[in-house]
Design an enzyme around this catalytic site. Structure first.
Site, PDB file in Angstrom:
ATOM      1  CG  LEU A  15      -2.201  -1.046   1.078  1.00 58.73           C
ATOM      2  CD1 LEU A  15      -2.701  -1.291   2.468  1.00 58.73           C
ATOM      3  CD2 LEU A  15      -3.040  -1.039   0.239  1.00 58.73           C
ATOM      4  N   GLY A  16       1.969   1.040   0.597  1.00 59.62           N
ATOM      5  CA  GLY A  16       2.825   2.281   0.612  1.00 59.62           C
ATOM      6  C   GLY A  16       4.289   1.920   1.170  1.00 59.62           C
ATOM      7  CG  MET A  61       9.959   5.351  10.979  1.00 60.77           C
ATOM      8  SD  MET A  61       9.514   5.260  12.682  1.00 60.77           S
ATOM      9  CE  MET A  61       9.637   3.757  13.209  1.00 60.77           C
ATOM     10  N   GLY A  62       9.085   2.298   7.393  1.00 59.88           N
ATOM     11  CA  GLY A  62       8.473   1.031   6.981  1.00 59.88           C
ATOM     12  C   GLY A  62       7.674   0.780   5.905  1.00 59.88           C
ATOM     13  CB  VAL A  78       1.610   0.164   4.612  1.00 57.52           C
ATOM     14  CG1 VAL A  78       0.323  -0.117   5.448  1.00 57.52           C
ATOM     15  CG2 VAL A  78       2.042   1.284   5.779  1.00 57.52           C
ATOM     16  CE  LYS A  90       4.103   2.748   9.840  1.00 55.25           C
ATOM     17  NZ  LYS A  90       3.790   4.047  10.337  1.00 55.25           N
ATOM     18  CG  ASP A 119       3.987  11.579   9.219  1.00 56.59           C
ATOM     19  OD1 ASP A 119       4.392  12.515   8.719  1.00 56.59           O
ATOM     20  OD2 ASP A 119       4.179  10.532   8.479  1.00 56.59           O
TER      21      ASP A 119
END
Length: 153
Positions: free
Chosen positions: A22-23, A27-28, A30, A44, A138
């Site tokens: 998804l993106g 940091m990581g 998803v 995530k 964020d």
């Protein structure tokens, strides 16, 4: 918008089978994932390169806690999490709807009553977080999902 998994993406994380990306951010990543029982979730994860950093792991755990605080009314309901896993992860309900920035890009500026309603809902979400001593670090249009039931942070 889902994207195909890449060659280096895992096939499973925890009890979830990964379906698509998804993106991805600093940091990581998803993922769109599915439980053995068929529930679709947004999962995530932390990037492996930072998963060994104690500060990053603490930040991820705090983000998981914040997601639980905000709950399903103003955010995605937390389904499951393992912040202590080798690769920490957080599974939430999959929120169907575009991010605010994409909605405006596709449909143009929101009408004033919609902007007012959106602002009121966001104030409610942030008030709930701040009341629990959580600061959303964020908050931006790409992190606000527009759903049939209102915005979710």
């Amino acid at each position: 918008m889902p994207f195909p998994l890449t060659h280096d993406d895992p096939h499973h994380i925890g009890p979830y089978r990964l379906i698509a990306r998804l993106g991805s951010g600093g940091m990581g990543t998803v993922y769109l994932a599915r439980s053995a029982g068929g529930r679709t979730v947004a999962l995530k994860t932390m990037h492996a390169a930072i998963a060994s950093d104690t500060t990053c792991r603490t930040r991820f755990r705090l983000e998981s806690d914040a997601a639980r605080v905000i709950g399903g009314l103003h955010g995605a309901e937390v389904v499951d999490a393992d912040p202590r896993a080798e690769t920490p992860w957080l599974a939430t309900e999959y929120v169907l709807g575009p991010p605010l920035d994409e909605a405006v890009r596709l449909a143009g500026p929101l009408p004033e009553p919609s902007v007012r309603a959106l602002g009121a809902a966001l104030c409610g979400a942030l008030g709930q977080l701040h009341g629990s001593d959580v600061v959303h670090r964020d908050l931006k249009p790409s992190n606000i999902m527009i759903t049939a039931y209102g915005p979710k942070v």
